[in-house]
Design a protein around this motif. Structure first.
Motif, PDB file in Angstrom:
ATOM      1  N   ARG A  97       0.832  -1.198   0.000  1.00  0.00           N
ATOM      2  CA  ARG A  97       0.000   0.000   0.000  1.00  0.00           C
ATOM      3  C   ARG A  97       0.870   1.253   0.000  1.00  0.00           C
ATOM      4  O   ARG A  97       0.617   2.207  -0.736  1.00  0.00           O
ATOM      5  N   ARG A  98       1.914   1.222   0.811  1.00  0.00           N
ATOM      6  CA  ARG A  98       2.782   2.395   0.885  1.00  0.00           C
ATOM      7  C   ARG A  98       3.506   2.652  -0.432  1.00  0.00           C
ATOM      8  O   ARG A  98       3.661   3.777  -0.874  1.00  0.00           O
ATOM      9  N   TRP A  99       3.917   1.556  -1.102  1.00  0.00           N
ATOM     10  CA  TRP A  99       4.545   1.722  -2.412  1.00  0.00           C
ATOM     11  C   TRP A  99       3.604   2.450  -3.361  1.00  0.00           C
ATOM     12  O   TRP A  99       4.004   3.370  -4.074  1.00  0.00           O
ATOM     13  N   ALA A 100       2.346   2.022  -3.336  1.00  0.00           N
ATOM     14  CA  ALA A 100       1.355   2.650  -4.215  1.00  0.00           C
ATOM     15  C   ALA A 100       1.229   4.138  -3.894  1.00  0.00           C
ATOM     16  O   ALA A 100       1.199   4.983  -4.795  1.00  0.00           O
ATOM     17  N   GLU A 101       1.184   4.457  -2.626  1.00  0.00           N
ATOM     18  CA  GLU A 101       1.029   5.868  -2.242  1.00  0.00           C
ATOM     19  C   GLU A 101       2.277   6.682  -2.573  1.00  0.00           C
ATOM     20  O   GLU A 101       2.179   7.833  -3.008  1.00  0.00           O
ATOM     21  N   ASP A 102       3.440   6.069  -2.404  1.00  0.00           N
ATOM     22  CA  ASP A 102       4.688   6.794  -2.642  1.00  0.00           C
ATOM     23  C   ASP A 102       4.995   6.988  -4.124  1.00  0.00           C
ATOM     24  O   ASP A 102       5.648   7.960  -4.506  1.00  0.00           O
ATOM     25  N   ASN A 103       4.567   6.024  -4.954  1.00  0.00           N
ATOM     26  CA  ASN A 103       4.976   6.064  -6.353  1.00  0.00           C
ATOM     27  C   ASN A 103       3.851   6.403  -7.310  1.00  0.00           C
ATOM     28  O   ASN A 103       4.017   6.298  -8.526  1.00  0.00           O
ATOM     29  N   ILE A 104       2.734   6.816  -6.765  1.00  0.00           N
ATOM     30  CA  ILE A 104       1.580   7.064  -7.617  1.00  0.00           C
ATOM     31  C   ILE A 104       1.868   8.112  -8.693  1.00  0.00           C
ATOM     32  O   ILE A 104       1.450   7.963  -9.842  1.00  0.00           O
ATOM     33  N   GLU A 105       2.629   9.122  -8.354  1.00  0.00           N
ATOM     34  CA  GLU A 105       2.892  10.171  -9.339  1.00  0.00           C
ATOM     35  C   GLU A 105       3.747   9.660 -10.481  1.00  0.00           C
ATOM     36  O   GLU A 105       3.512   9.992 -11.653  1.00  0.00           O
ATOM     37  N   THR A 106       4.726   8.845 -10.164  1.00  0.00           N
ATOM     38  CA  THR A 106       5.560   8.250 -11.207  1.00  0.00           C
ATOM     39  C   THR A 106       4.731   7.354 -12.112  1.00  0.00           C
ATOM     40  O   THR A 106       4.878   7.363 -13.342  1.00  0.00           O
ATOM     41  N   VAL A 107       3.836   6.585 -11.502  1.00  0.00           N
ATOM     42  CA  VAL A 107       2.991   5.678 -12.275  1.00  0.00           C
ATOM     43  C   VAL A 107       2.045   6.468 -13.182  1.00  0.00           C
ATOM     44  O   VAL A 107       1.885   6.144 -14.369  1.00  0.00           O
ATOM     45  N   LEU A 108       1.448   7.519 -12.634  1.00  0.00           N
ATOM     46  CA  LEU A 108       0.529   8.328 -13.437  1.00  0.00           C
ATOM     47  C   LEU A 108       1.256   8.968 -14.612  1.00  0.00           C
ATOM     48  O   LEU A 108       0.734   9.039 -15.725  1.00  0.00           O
TER      49      LEU A 108
ATOM     50  N   VAL B  15      -4.024   1.918  -8.528  1.00  0.00           N
ATOM     51  CA  VAL B  15      -2.719   1.270  -8.636  1.00  0.00           C
ATOM     52  C   VAL B  15      -2.660   0.056  -7.716  1.00  0.00           C
ATOM     53  O   VAL B  15      -2.196  -1.023  -8.097  1.00  0.00           O
ATOM     54  N   LEU B  16      -3.180   0.226  -6.519  1.00  0.00           N
ATOM     55  CA  LEU B  16      -3.191  -0.884  -5.574  1.00  0.00           C
ATOM     56  C   LEU B  16      -3.986  -2.050  -6.132  1.00  0.00           C
ATOM     57  O   LEU B  16      -3.588  -3.209  -6.020  1.00  0.00           O
ATOM     58  N   ASP B  17      -5.085  -1.735  -6.769  1.00  0.00           N
ATOM     59  CA  ASP B  17      -5.923  -2.778  -7.346  1.00  0.00           C
ATOM     60  C   ASP B  17      -5.170  -3.547  -8.431  1.00  0.00           C
ATOM     61  O   ASP B  17      -5.350  -4.746  -8.587  1.00  0.00           O
ATOM     62  N   ARG B  18      -4.325  -2.837  -9.152  1.00  0.00           N
ATOM     63  CA  ARG B  18      -3.559  -3.491 -10.214  1.00  0.00           C
ATOM     64  C   ARG B  18      -2.456  -4.376  -9.638  1.00  0.00           C
ATOM     65  O   ARG B  18      -2.219  -5.475 -10.116  1.00  0.00           O
ATOM     66  N   LEU B  19      -1.787  -3.872  -8.622  1.00  0.00           N
ATOM     67  CA  LEU B  19      -0.664  -4.617  -8.044  1.00  0.00           C
ATOM     68  C   LEU B  19      -1.143  -5.780  -7.206  1.00  0.00           C
ATOM     69  O   LEU B  19      -0.533  -6.838  -7.177  1.00  0.00           O
ATOM     70  N   ALA B  20      -2.250  -5.545  -6.495  1.00  0.00           N
ATOM     71  CA  ALA B  20      -2.805  -6.595  -5.651  1.00  0.00           C
ATOM     72  C   ALA B  20      -3.555  -7.568  -6.536  1.00  0.00           C
ATOM     73  O   ALA B  20      -4.766  -7.704  -6.458  1.00  0.00           O
ATOM     74  N   ASP B  21      -2.812  -8.224  -7.387  1.00  0.00           N
ATOM     75  CA  ASP B  21      -3.394  -9.152  -8.352  1.00  0.00           C
ATOM     76  C   ASP B  21      -2.468 -10.354  -8.450  1.00  0.00           C
ATOM     77  O   ASP B  21      -1.253 -10.209  -8.633  1.00  0.00           O
ATOM     78  N   LYS B  22      -3.067 -11.512  -8.332  1.00  0.00           N
ATOM     79  CA  LYS B  22      -2.323 -12.771  -8.391  1.00  0.00           C
ATOM     80  C   LYS B  22      -1.363 -12.834  -9.576  1.00  0.00           C
ATOM     81  O   LYS B  22      -0.176 -13.117  -9.423  1.00  0.00           O
ATOM     82  N   TRP B  23      -1.878 -12.526 -10.763  1.00  0.00           N
ATOM     83  CA  TRP B  23      -1.063 -12.661 -11.966  1.00  0.00           C
ATOM     84  C   TRP B  23       0.057 -11.639 -11.996  1.00  0.00           C
ATOM     85  O   TRP B  23       1.182 -11.959 -12.395  1.00  0.00           O
ATOM     86  N   ALA B  24      -0.231 -10.419 -11.587  1.00  0.00           N
ATOM     87  CA  ALA B  24       0.801  -9.378 -11.592  1.00  0.00           C
ATOM     88  C   ALA B  24       1.956  -9.760 -10.673  1.00  0.00           C
ATOM     89  O   ALA B  24       3.126  -9.581 -11.018  1.00  0.00           O
ATOM     90  N   VAL B  25       1.613 -10.318  -9.517  1.00  0.00           N
ATOM     91  CA  VAL B  25       2.646 -10.750  -8.577  1.00  0.00           C
ATOM     92  C   VAL B  25       3.539 -11.815  -9.208  1.00  0.00           C
ATOM     93  O   VAL B  25       4.772 -11.741  -9.136  1.00  0.00           O
ATOM     94  N   LEU B  26       2.910 -12.776  -9.862  1.00  0.00           N
ATOM     95  CA  LEU B  26       3.682 -13.867 -10.452  1.00  0.00           C
ATOM     96  C   LEU B  26       4.523 -13.388 -11.633  1.00  0.00           C
ATOM     97  O   LEU B  26       5.687 -13.797 -11.785  1.00  0.00           O
ATOM     98  N   VAL B  27       3.964 -12.508 -12.451  1.00  0.00           N
ATOM     99  CA  VAL B  27       4.723 -11.987 -13.597  1.00  0.00           C
ATOM    100  C   VAL B  27       5.938 -11.198 -13.119  1.00  0.00           C
ATOM    101  O   VAL B  27       7.066 -11.432 -13.571  1.00  0.00           O
ATOM    102  N   LEU B  28       5.715 -10.283 -12.184  1.00  0.00           N
ATOM    103  CA  LEU B  28       6.830  -9.470 -11.691  1.00  0.00           C
ATOM    104  C   LEU B  28       7.896 -10.349 -11.035  1.00  0.00           C
ATOM    105  O   LEU B  28       9.092 -10.092 -11.169  1.00  0.00           O
TER     106      LEU B  28
END
Lengths: 119, 119
Positions: A97-108, B15-28
């Motif tokens: 969760r913290r990664w998402a909050e910290d890197n949201i701007e880079t991702v956007l 973003v959290l919804d995207r990362l908190a995904d079974k497949w994304a975890v396995l791919v990364l």
DNA sequence: ACTGGCGGTTTCCAGGAGGAAACCATGTCA
DNA sequence: TGACATGGTTTCCTCCTGGAAACCGCCAGT
């Protein structure tokens, strides 16, 4: 003794699927601080429906990550708390969760760049 | 500057919804070691369909976590690699997968206890 | 008498996820 | 000539998710 989440039939896959869930991450994050009551959780996790919250809590309880305690007050108070097992996980999901909050701007920014290139 | 995944409209939630995904975890997790080609990924991630794999890769690329490189070989080779941004995340998602693998037996035991108590 | 809060369960329903399989271009080997 | 591999896209179809809202018992306050 050979557990590997990359194998379809491995039970690890099912657990990973449960943890790798937006709602589970948010619920565990809230419970990490202190026990919280049902409606309090519902209020704090903006946008979650009653049904989904109770489903997530039930699954987390079944997995031994969360405990449920009923108080015979009036009206009945139900408190959810993180278990010792859940605590060994909370640092990890919180990091997500913290990664998402910290890197949201880079991702956007990356998304905008990607979308512009696609035109 | 106030990003909070607990607020429904916060972009962090997406973003959290995207990362908190079974497949994304396995791919990364697979890409963390070294770049991998499409069909190699498909073979290593047991049970993923071609369609879902290409969707996940496209979303991860859009988010700037994965890069795509095409080689003019024959047949065309496409290599997916983790980006520097993705690398800042890989330790976390890997920890999630490892937690599942390390604690699966405890979780399975908790599930059985829960199911027995419910009878 | 009625409203409201607590902690849910249940029902209904629309939309999305995701599997299977066909299709595509390209080129190579047998 | 035809099967095979690579890296996809697209279509079809089904199952599940998840939101909305009703309903439940219980009691407190107005």
């Amino acid at each position: 003794m050979e557990y590997d989440a990359y194998i379809q039939t491995c039970p690890t896959r099912m657990v990973l699927d449960r943890l790798a869930d937006k709602w589970a991450v948010l619920v565990l994050g809230r419970l990490d601080d202190k026990p919280v009551r049902f409606n309090q959780l519902k209020r704090e996790i903006d946008g979650i429906s009653q049904k989904v919250l109770s489903q997530v809590l039930k699954k987390l309880e079944r997995d031994g990550l969360v405990s449920r305690k009923v108080f015979a007050t009036v009206p009945v108070t139900v408190e959810y708390a993180i278990t010792p097992l859940g605590r060994t996980l909370s640092a990890t999901v919180d990091a997500l969760r913290r990664w998402a909050e910290d890197n949201i701007e880079t991702v956007l920014a990356a998304q905008q760049k990607y979308d512009r290139a696609a035109e």
